[in-house]
Design a protein around this motif. Sequence first.
Motif, PDB file in Angstrom:
ATOM      1  N   PRO A  97       0.831  -1.212   0.000  1.00  0.00           N
ATOM      2  CA  PRO A  97       0.000   0.000   0.000  1.00  0.00           C
ATOM      3  C   PRO A  97       0.865   1.261   0.000  1.00  0.00           C
ATOM      4  O   PRO A  97       2.049   1.233   0.335  1.00  0.00           O
ATOM      5  CB  PRO A  97      -0.777  -0.120   1.314  1.00  0.00           C
ATOM      6  N   MET A  98       0.261   2.347  -0.408  1.00  0.00           N
ATOM      7  CA  MET A  98       0.941   3.633  -0.378  1.00  0.00           C
ATOM      8  C   MET A  98       1.452   3.902   1.037  1.00  0.00           C
ATOM      9  O   MET A  98       0.744   3.714   2.019  1.00  0.00           O
ATOM     10  CB  MET A  98      -0.036   4.738  -0.796  1.00  0.00           C
ATOM     11  N   SER A  99       2.706   4.312   1.136  1.00  0.00           N
ATOM     12  CA  SER A  99       3.248   4.639   2.447  1.00  0.00           C
ATOM     13  C   SER A  99       4.262   5.768   2.317  1.00  0.00           C
ATOM     14  O   SER A  99       4.764   6.050   1.229  1.00  0.00           O
ATOM     15  CB  SER A  99       3.894   3.410   3.108  1.00  0.00           C
ATOM     16  N   LEU A 100       4.547   6.393   3.425  1.00  0.00           N
ATOM     17  CA  LEU A 100       5.432   7.551   3.466  1.00  0.00           C
ATOM     18  C   LEU A 100       6.329   7.446   4.687  1.00  0.00           C
ATOM     19  O   LEU A 100       5.880   7.055   5.758  1.00  0.00           O
ATOM     20  CB  LEU A 100       4.597   8.835   3.542  1.00  0.00           C
ATOM     21  N   VAL A 101       7.596   7.781   4.515  1.00  0.00           N
ATOM     22  CA  VAL A 101       8.529   7.889   5.638  1.00  0.00           C
ATOM     23  C   VAL A 101       9.074   9.312   5.648  1.00  0.00           C
ATOM     24  O   VAL A 101       9.626   9.777   4.646  1.00  0.00           O
ATOM     25  CB  VAL A 101       9.689   6.884   5.526  1.00  0.00           C
ATOM     26  N   ILE A 102       8.885   9.999   6.753  1.00  0.00           N
ATOM     27  CA  ILE A 102       9.354  11.379   6.903  1.00  0.00           C
ATOM     28  C   ILE A 102      10.569  11.418   7.823  1.00  0.00           C
ATOM     29  O   ILE A 102      10.570  10.826   8.897  1.00  0.00           O
ATOM     30  CB  ILE A 102       8.246  12.278   7.500  1.00  0.00           C
ATOM     31  N   THR A 103      11.593  12.118   7.388  1.00  0.00           N
ATOM     32  CA  THR A 103      12.758  12.384   8.242  1.00  0.00           C
ATOM     33  C   THR A 103      12.798  13.883   8.511  1.00  0.00           C
ATOM     34  O   THR A 103      12.837  14.683   7.576  1.00  0.00           O
ATOM     35  CB  THR A 103      14.070  11.958   7.554  1.00  0.00           C
ATOM     36  N   ALA A 104      12.762  14.252   9.771  1.00  0.00           N
ATOM     37  CA  ALA A 104      12.788  15.664  10.154  1.00  0.00           C
ATOM     38  C   ALA A 104      14.163  16.011  10.716  1.00  0.00           C
ATOM     39  O   ALA A 104      14.763  15.220  11.433  1.00  0.00           O
ATOM     40  CB  ALA A 104      11.709  15.953  11.195  1.00  0.00           C
ATOM     41  N   PHE A 105      14.653  17.192  10.377  1.00  0.00           N
ATOM     42  CA  PHE A 105      15.952  17.605  10.906  1.00  0.00           C
ATOM     43  C   PHE A 105      15.971  19.110  11.129  1.00  0.00           C
ATOM     44  O   PHE A 105      15.276  19.875  10.459  1.00  0.00           O
ATOM     45  CB  PHE A 105      17.096  17.178   9.977  1.00  0.00           C
ATOM     46  N   ALA A 106      16.789  19.525  12.113  1.00  0.00           N
ATOM     47  CA  ALA A 106      16.882  20.942  12.473  1.00  0.00           C
ATOM     48  C   ALA A 106      18.103  21.150  13.361  1.00  0.00           C
ATOM     49  O   ALA A 106      18.609  20.211  13.983  1.00  0.00           O
ATOM     50  CB  ALA A 106      15.625  21.399  13.206  1.00  0.00           C
ATOM     51  N   GLY A 107      18.552  22.404  13.444  1.00  0.00           N
ATOM     52  CA  GLY A 107      19.628  22.748  14.362  1.00  0.00           C
ATOM     53  C   GLY A 107      19.117  22.792  15.782  1.00  0.00           C
ATOM     54  O   GLY A 107      17.932  23.036  16.024  1.00  0.00           O
ATOM     55  N   VAL A 108      20.004  22.521  16.753  1.00  0.00           N
ATOM     56  CA  VAL A 108      19.614  22.548  18.160  1.00  0.00           C
ATOM     57  C   VAL A 108      20.514  23.515  18.927  1.00  0.00           C
ATOM     58  O   VAL A 108      21.637  23.810  18.512  1.00  0.00           O
ATOM     59  CB  VAL A 108      19.689  21.143  18.806  1.00  0.00           C
ATOM     60  N   HIS A 109      20.006  23.988  20.049  1.00  0.00           N
ATOM     61  CA  HIS A 109      20.782  24.880  20.918  1.00  0.00           C
ATOM     62  C   HIS A 109      21.819  24.106  21.725  1.00  0.00           C
ATOM     63  O   HIS A 109      22.991  24.442  21.752  1.00  0.00           O
ATOM     64  CB  HIS A 109      19.847  25.606  21.901  1.00  0.00           C
ATOM     65  N   ASP A 110      21.351  23.048  22.416  1.00  0.00           N
ATOM     66  CA  ASP A 110      22.197  22.368  23.391  1.00  0.00           C
ATOM     67  C   ASP A 110      21.850  20.879  23.380  1.00  0.00           C
ATOM     68  O   ASP A 110      20.751  20.488  23.782  1.00  0.00           O
ATOM     69  CB  ASP A 110      21.959  22.960  24.784  1.00  0.00           C
ATOM     70  N   THR A 111      22.786  20.058  22.933  1.00  0.00           N
ATOM     71  CA  THR A 111      22.499  18.625  22.843  1.00  0.00           C
ATOM     72  C   THR A 111      22.300  17.987  24.215  1.00  0.00           C
ATOM     73  O   THR A 111      21.658  16.941  24.330  1.00  0.00           O
ATOM     74  CB  THR A 111      23.635  17.891  22.107  1.00  0.00           C
ATOM     75  N   SER A 112      22.834  18.613  25.256  1.00  0.00           N
ATOM     76  CA  SER A 112      22.686  18.033  26.598  1.00  0.00           C
ATOM     77  C   SER A 112      21.250  18.143  27.107  1.00  0.00           C
ATOM     78  O   SER A 112      20.889  17.503  28.090  1.00  0.00           O
ATOM     79  CB  SER A 112      23.634  18.711  27.581  1.00  0.00           C
ATOM     80  N   LYS A 113      20.430  18.938  26.460  1.00  0.00           N
ATOM     81  CA  LYS A 113      19.050  19.121  26.902  1.00  0.00           C
ATOM     82  C   LYS A 113      18.063  18.224  26.163  1.00  0.00           C
ATOM     83  O   LYS A 113      16.853  18.459  26.204  1.00  0.00           O
ATOM     84  CB  LYS A 113      18.641  20.588  26.744  1.00  0.00           C
ATOM     85  N   THR A 114      18.567  17.202  25.490  1.00  0.00           N
ATOM     86  CA  THR A 114      17.688  16.263  24.798  1.00  0.00           C
ATOM     87  C   THR A 114      16.938  15.407  25.813  1.00  0.00           C
ATOM     88  O   THR A 114      17.546  14.819  26.715  1.00  0.00           O
ATOM     89  CB  THR A 114      18.501  15.351  23.858  1.00  0.00           C
ATOM     90  N   TRP A 115      15.630  15.340  25.669  1.00  0.00           N
ATOM     91  CA  TRP A 115      14.812  14.527  26.566  1.00  0.00           C
ATOM     92  C   TRP A 115      14.816  13.075  26.105  1.00  0.00           C
ATOM     93  O   TRP A 115      14.871  12.791  24.912  1.00  0.00           O
ATOM     94  CB  TRP A 115      13.370  15.026  26.585  1.00  0.00           C
ATOM     95  N   THR A 116      14.713  12.149  27.050  1.00  0.00           N
ATOM     96  CA  THR A 116      14.602  10.728  26.732  1.00  0.00           C
ATOM     97  C   THR A 116      13.423  10.147  27.512  1.00  0.00           C
ATOM     98  O   THR A 116      12.907  10.776  28.444  1.00  0.00           O
ATOM     99  CB  THR A 116      15.885   9.958  27.115  1.00  0.00           C
ATOM    100  N   PRO A 117      13.002   8.923  27.177  1.00  0.00           N
ATOM    101  CA  PRO A 117      11.906   8.287  27.927  1.00  0.00           C
ATOM    102  C   PRO A 117      12.315   7.728  29.283  1.00  0.00           C
ATOM    103  O   PRO A 117      11.468   7.198  30.001  1.00  0.00           O
ATOM    104  CB  PRO A 117      11.466   7.148  26.992  1.00  0.00           C
ATOM    105  N   VAL A 118      13.583   7.822  29.662  1.00  0.00           N
ATOM    106  CA  VAL A 118      14.050   7.225  30.915  1.00  0.00           C
ATOM    107  C   VAL A 118      13.521   8.012  32.111  1.00  0.00           C
ATOM    108  O   VAL A 118      13.865   9.188  32.294  1.00  0.00           O
ATOM    109  CB  VAL A 118      15.592   7.176  30.966  1.00  0.00           C
ATOM    110  N   LEU A 119      12.698   7.378  32.923  1.00  0.00           N
ATOM    111  CA  LEU A 119      12.171   8.034  34.116  1.00  0.00           C
ATOM    112  C   LEU A 119      13.297   8.316  35.102  1.00  0.00           C
ATOM    113  O   LEU A 119      14.118   7.444  35.384  1.00  0.00           O
ATOM    114  CB  LEU A 119      11.100   7.162  34.770  1.00  0.00           C
ATOM    115  N   GLN A 120      13.344   9.543  35.590  1.00  0.00           N
ATOM    116  CA  GLN A 120      14.395   9.963  36.507  1.00  0.00           C
ATOM    117  C   GLN A 120      13.996   9.654  37.953  1.00  0.00           C
ATOM    118  O   GLN A 120      12.847   9.859  38.350  1.00  0.00           O
ATOM    119  CB  GLN A 120      14.651  11.466  36.363  1.00  0.00           C
TER     120      GLN A 120
END
Length: 610
Positions: A97-120
């Motif tokens: 069937p018809m399908s689409l894969v999207i890749t999104a990209f952009a510049g970031v301010h600070d890589t250390s501020k990336t959120w993850t699913p790991v509960l703190q």
Amino acid sequence: MGEKPTIALISPSDSAKMCVAESLFNLFAADVKTLDMVKLSANWMAPAGQPGEGKALYEAVQAIGLELCPELGISIPVGKDSMSMKMSWDKKEVVAPMSLVITAFAGVHDTSKTWTPVLQRKEDTVLAYVDLAAKVSKSLGGSALAQVYNQVGNAAPGVHDAKLLKGFLNALIQLHGESTVLAYHDVSDGGLIVTLLEMAFAGRSGLTIDIKSKEDPLTALFNEELGAVFQIKKSDYSKFVSVLASHGVSEDFVSVVGTPVFDLKQEIKVSVNGEEVLGNTRAKLQQTWSLTSYNIQKLRDNPQAAEQEFQAIADNHDPGLTYKLAFDPTDDLAISTLTTRPKVAILREQGVNGQQEMAWCFKQAGFDSIDVHMSDIISGKVSLDEFVGLAACGGFSYGDVLGAGNGWAKSVLYNDRARSEFSKFFQTRKDTFAFGACNGCQFLSKIKSLIPGTENWPSFERNRSEQYEARVCTLEIVDENTDTPLIFLDGMRGSRIPIAVAHGEGRVEFHGDNVQKQFIDDGLVAARYVDNYGIPTEKYPFNPNGSPEGITGIRTPNGRVLAMMPHPERVARLESNSYYPEEAEQWGGYGPWIRLFRNARKWVAENETK
């Protein structure tokens, strides 16, 4: 990334919009600067010419090219298409069937501020659910739950309000600056219940969940409409809601669905409208979640390794990755005061790909990193006489067709000029050092006949897991009473440090028990794999290749040559580590493994003064 092929069976336009939205929800876990900086790449796949498929493709392209993306203010400057998604054989025809894969990209301010699913593991936190479809009737169409029952459905989830989505994304940008969010996971594959469970699995925690919903429990738990779960402190909840509201996402779309529970029981209790619908432990649910992969792994890979990994899931006491350092990571060993920059040959061969990280590490440690290809040495263009050190980089020399490091080693052993260069470097000169990581480690072990003191060095063979292993493991720098110098690992004895691993042939193999015993007795083990309790191990996945006694770092008696299968050069930059403790923010942007390279520079400086 964003992909929703199952929804396309119901609504091509909704599928395309959800692909874009999912890619943005994933991307905005990072500290994206602005929404208008985001660019998309679209990979379209369709069986052109099949009845109805042209129409489906048109609807999907229109939905995002003329509607959603212009409303969000983002563009799709690049992409590709595959318009022949059909296969025919033996009078049978299969159409994708018809399908689409999207890749999104952009510049970031600070890589250390990336959120993850790991509960703190923080006190007094809650799990806030932002449901962007809170005001519409939800559907299970195209969901993972529907697929389990071999169904598709008649109604699909979608982007019901582009303005609301845009406001939510802008709120995420501000929340990154507020340092409010502790963990984040979008509700895209599996629904709210799967999102919550995956966060619990990642954080090894229990959950107490109570969802208030106008929908029936199955729809409330498993619908895959747009939404996300955030872990925040209770004291920050009002600020969290206020930020969302300032961007048009009112409190009507936000609710607290529960709390993480950090205790040894790790119980998970889920209620919908006050009625408990799930009660179990994190261990049992995670093993159920992993069961299909486990059964495939038992058939495809080494069944013993599969069993060890599966059983490790149930260990509630597992402390996870930890750092135990016998040194101060901020200590640069006074290399900043040195005025010279000795040359290090960053050595590579056809197929090697780790030279950039290696060069960066040695440069940070006060060396002048020079790119040297084996062809430069073989041709006589470059001589090792110019260098005080060489670093054999990781990758796959000659695609490992001849075995790990074999082809690279043969280019030295069977070429008179190259053999002479390496012999002089290792045997005649006393002021040189060499370091090899991964494929470079295998290479050094294959040319051990040229390196004094390596008679008992092992070879590196196929991983016992029968798989290429790319993961994070923990190494312990061997702490033994020995007078032999470490040089590279000076001051690091007894440290336990997470490290990147990426190899298919890293299992240490000694040619005889007596050889292994002599090697160990001679104090030539530099590092071992340890489990999360700090105990040397042969168990998978803590020891990814099954090396005896966890051995993964080897050295020469004089300490001038170190070879190890893991990649310290890949994690010498702090942000390259998948996990580091909060105090690491004071380490000046470096991970603990930068010490290995600083030690080499210190040793050279000390030699220069003798």
